[in-house]
Design a protein around this motif. Structure first.
Motif, PDB file in Angstrom:
ATOM      1  N   GLU A  36       0.848  -1.200   0.000  1.00 52.64           N
ATOM      2  CA  GLU A  36       0.000   0.000   0.000  1.00 52.64           C
ATOM      3  C   GLU A  36       0.885   1.252   0.000  1.00 52.64           C
ATOM      4  O   GLU A  36       0.645   2.203  -0.754  1.00 52.64           O
ATOM      5  CB  GLU A  36      -0.913  -0.010   1.236  1.00 52.64           C
ATOM      6  CG  GLU A  36      -1.872   1.147   1.262  1.00 52.64           C
ATOM      7  CD  GLU A  36      -2.792   1.142   2.474  1.00 52.64           C
ATOM      8  OE1 GLU A  36      -3.971   1.472   2.308  1.00 52.64           O
ATOM      9  OE2 GLU A  36      -2.325   0.832   3.604  1.00 52.64           O
ATOM     10  N   ASP A  39       2.380   1.801  -3.339  1.00 56.06           N
ATOM     11  CA  ASP A  39       1.384   2.358  -4.278  1.00 56.06           C
ATOM     12  C   ASP A  39       1.218   3.857  -4.092  1.00 56.06           C
ATOM     13  O   ASP A  39       0.984   4.586  -5.050  1.00 56.06           O
ATOM     14  CB  ASP A  39       0.021   1.672  -4.077  1.00 56.06           C
ATOM     15  CG  ASP A  39      -0.014   0.281  -4.682  1.00 56.06           C
ATOM     16  OD1 ASP A  39       0.925  -0.065  -5.435  1.00 56.06           O
ATOM     17  OD2 ASP A  39      -0.964  -0.470  -4.388  1.00 56.06           O
ATOM     18  N   TRP A  40       1.310   4.345  -2.838  1.00 57.31           N
ATOM     19  CA  TRP A  40       1.159   5.789  -2.600  1.00 57.31           C
ATOM     20  C   TRP A  40       2.197   6.579  -3.391  1.00 57.31           C
ATOM     21  O   TRP A  40       1.980   7.735  -3.730  1.00 57.31           O
ATOM     22  CB  TRP A  40       1.315   6.110  -1.106  1.00 57.31           C
ATOM     23  CG  TRP A  40       0.193   5.614  -0.252  1.00 57.31           C
ATOM     24  CD1 TRP A  40      -1.109   5.432  -0.624  1.00 57.31           C
ATOM     25  CD2 TRP A  40       0.264   5.243   1.132  1.00 57.31           C
ATOM     26  NE1 TRP A  40      -1.846   4.967   0.441  1.00 57.31           N
ATOM     27  CE2 TRP A  40      -1.027   4.846   1.526  1.00 57.31           C
ATOM     28  CE3 TRP A  40       1.295   5.219   2.074  1.00 57.31           C
ATOM     29  CZ2 TRP A  40      -1.320   4.431   2.817  1.00 57.31           C
ATOM     30  CZ3 TRP A  40       1.010   4.802   3.356  1.00 57.31           C
ATOM     31  CH2 TRP A  40      -0.284   4.401   3.735  1.00 57.31           C
ATOM     32  N   LEU A  41       3.343   5.947  -3.647  1.00 53.65           N
ATOM     33  CA  LEU A  41       4.445   6.670  -4.311  1.00 53.65           C
ATOM     34  C   LEU A  41       4.297   6.718  -5.831  1.00 53.65           C
ATOM     35  O   LEU A  41       4.838   7.615  -6.463  1.00 53.65           O
ATOM     36  CB  LEU A  41       5.795   6.026  -3.959  1.00 53.65           C
ATOM     37  CG  LEU A  41       6.271   6.225  -2.531  1.00 53.65           C
ATOM     38  CD1 LEU A  41       7.447   5.304  -2.230  1.00 53.65           C
ATOM     39  CD2 LEU A  41       6.663   7.678  -2.291  1.00 53.65           C
ATOM     40  N   GLY A  42       3.575   5.768  -6.409  1.00 51.19           N
ATOM     41  CA  GLY A  42       3.445   5.732  -7.869  1.00 51.19           C
ATOM     42  C   GLY A  42       4.805   5.756  -8.553  1.00 51.19           C
ATOM     43  O   GLY A  42       5.092   6.639  -9.383  1.00 51.19           O
ATOM     44  N   ILE A  43       5.649   4.781  -8.230  1.00 53.36           N
ATOM     45  CA  ILE A  43       7.029   4.754  -8.747  1.00 53.36           C
ATOM     46  C   ILE A  43       7.027   4.446 -10.251  1.00 53.36           C
ATOM     47  O   ILE A  43       6.325   3.541 -10.701  1.00 53.36           O
ATOM     48  CB  ILE A  43       7.848   3.688  -7.978  1.00 53.36           C
ATOM     49  CG1 ILE A  43       7.891   4.057  -6.486  1.00 53.36           C
ATOM     50  CG2 ILE A  43       9.257   3.554  -8.544  1.00 53.36           C
ATOM     51  CD1 ILE A  43       8.507   2.977  -5.603  1.00 53.36           C
ATOM     52  N   ASP A  44       7.832   5.193 -11.009  1.00 51.44           N
ATOM     53  CA  ASP A  44       7.988   4.918 -12.453  1.00 51.44           C
ATOM     54  C   ASP A  44       9.082   3.882 -12.652  1.00 51.44           C
ATOM     55  O   ASP A  44      10.018   3.797 -11.846  1.00 51.44           O
ATOM     56  CB  ASP A  44       8.385   6.196 -13.212  1.00 51.44           C
ATOM     57  CG  ASP A  44       7.217   7.152 -13.344  1.00 51.44           C
ATOM     58  OD1 ASP A  44       6.059   6.681 -13.307  1.00 51.44           O
ATOM     59  OD2 ASP A  44       7.474   8.366 -13.441  1.00 51.44           O
ATOM     60  N   SER A  45       9.010   3.161 -13.781  1.00 46.32           N
ATOM     61  CA  SER A  45       9.959   2.057 -13.993  1.00 46.32           C
ATOM     62  C   SER A  45      11.403   2.539 -14.186  1.00 46.32           C
ATOM     63  O   SER A  45      12.328   1.762 -14.043  1.00 46.32           O
ATOM     64  CB  SER A  45       9.526   1.186 -15.168  1.00 46.32           C
ATOM     65  OG  SER A  45       9.430   1.999 -16.302  1.00 46.32           O
ATOM     66  N   ASP A  47      12.613   5.138 -12.357  1.00 44.54           N
ATOM     67  CA  ASP A  47      13.003   5.858 -11.133  1.00 44.54           C
ATOM     68  C   ASP A  47      14.166   5.158 -10.434  1.00 44.54           C
ATOM     69  O   ASP A  47      14.218   3.921 -10.390  1.00 44.54           O
ATOM     70  CB  ASP A  47      11.825   5.930 -10.147  1.00 44.54           C
ATOM     71  CG  ASP A  47      10.846   7.052 -10.493  1.00 44.54           C
ATOM     72  OD1 ASP A  47      11.173   7.887 -11.362  1.00 44.54           O
ATOM     73  OD2 ASP A  47       9.749   7.066  -9.904  1.00 44.54           O
ATOM     74  N   GLU A  66       8.809  -2.488  -8.901  1.00 44.30           N
ATOM     75  CA  GLU A  66       8.409  -1.236  -9.560  1.00 44.30           C
ATOM     76  C   GLU A  66       9.489  -0.692 -10.481  1.00 44.30           C
ATOM     77  O   GLU A  66       9.197  -0.031 -11.454  1.00 44.30           O
ATOM     78  CB  GLU A  66       8.106  -0.154  -8.492  1.00 44.30           C
ATOM     79  CG  GLU A  66       7.155  -0.594  -7.410  1.00 44.30           C
ATOM     80  CD  GLU A  66       5.755  -0.882  -7.956  1.00 44.30           C
ATOM     81  OE1 GLU A  66       5.260  -0.087  -8.774  1.00 44.30           O
ATOM     82  OE2 GLU A  66       5.171  -1.918  -7.570  1.00 44.30           O
ATOM     83  N   THR A  67      10.759  -0.914 -10.139  1.00 44.06           N
ATOM     84  CA  THR A  67      11.871  -0.372 -10.920  1.00 44.06           C
ATOM     85  C   THR A  67      13.095  -1.272 -10.767  1.00 44.06           C
ATOM     86  O   THR A  67      13.278  -1.901  -9.728  1.00 44.06           O
ATOM     87  CB  THR A  67      12.230   1.060 -10.451  1.00 44.06           C
ATOM     88  OG1 THR A  67      13.462   1.459 -11.074  1.00 44.06           O
ATOM     89  CG2 THR A  67      12.392   1.178  -8.940  1.00 44.06           C
TER      90      THR A  67
END
Ligand SMILES: C[S@@+](CC[C@H](N)C(=O)[O-])C[C@H]1O[C@@H](n2cnc3c(N)ncnc32)[C@H](O)[C@@H]1O
Length: 206
Positions: A36, A39-45, A47, A66-67
């Motif tokens: 959770e 998800d709050w961070l919305g990490i880009d691939s 990053d 996520e990355t």
């Protein structure tokens, strides 16, 4: 200052706790809470993410989904050796042995600086938060998970004797002193009877 807010003592503590950490951890900080928060961070691939106080790599594992650009640091060789067992010492994660208060990275190196369950051991949390801000890029974000201050006065006394527990007002003070002016706090809990975690997501000033 609590008994474990001493770097040498925390290292000794984790020499023993590292052997059972992954079995005990889920009662306080589980995958659902971690995911959770990720998800709050919305990490880009693309990053670049730093995990400070990575321990056995519990959060590193989630961040790596996520990355590919994950750097993880801990001051405990025993915790790190458990993380190496999972990811390899020179695998997909760039591991560093080091101190949250003196991060071995250049200014503006990371899009995201993450730290879960480590701030409570830092004897100078504001210094370490300043370090997190320094190595994060302007416009990036710093996420810190720590233990929420208990409401019950008996638990407060026990908590104060062990390590840093803090409420939102104390988090406001620490983050402002560390140079952040925009942040939000979130409370999470593994189950109704388990201790609450307080997570702060701070924007790194441009
Ligand atoms: C409760 S574990 C958290 C591990 C992991 N982040 C997680 O989410 O499960 C706390 C970790 O912080 C590390 N730690 C404590 N003080 C530190 C410091 N000053 N610098 C770097 N790591 C530190 C400990 O060695 C330990 O591995």
């Amino acid at each position: 200052m609590g008994v474990l807010e001493d770097k040498a003592r925390a290292r000794t503590f984790y020499k023993y706790l590292s052997t059972v950490y992954d079995r005990i951890n889920p009662f306080i900080w589980n995958e659902e809470m971690r995911d959770e928060a990720i998800d709050w961070l919305g990490i880009d691939s693309d990053d670049r993410v730093l995990d400070v106080g990575c321990g056995t790599g519990f959060a590193t594992e989630g961040l790596l989904r996520e990355t590919e650009h994950v750097y993880s640091l801990d001051q405990s060789p025993h915790q790190l050796s458990k993380a190496y067992e999972k990811f390899g010492k020179r695998g997909p994660v760039q591991f560093h042995m080091g101190d949250a208060e003196r991060l071995p990275f250049a200014d503006d190196s990371f899009d995201i600086v993450w730290s879960s369950g480590s701030i409570e051991y830092w004897p100078n949390p504001v210094d370490a938060l300043r370090e997190c801000r320094r190595v994060a890029k302007p416009g990036g974000r710093v996420l810190i998970v720590g233990p929420d201050y208990p409401n019950n006065t008996v638990f407060q006394k026990v908590a104060d004797a062990i390590m840093l527990f803090y409420d939102e007002a104390e988090a406001d003070r620490m983050f402002e002193e560390a140079g952040f002016d925009s942040f939000e706090h979130y409370i999470q809990q593994a189950s109704a009877n388990s201790p609450r975690a307080i997570t702060t997501i701070a924007d790194v000033p441009e």
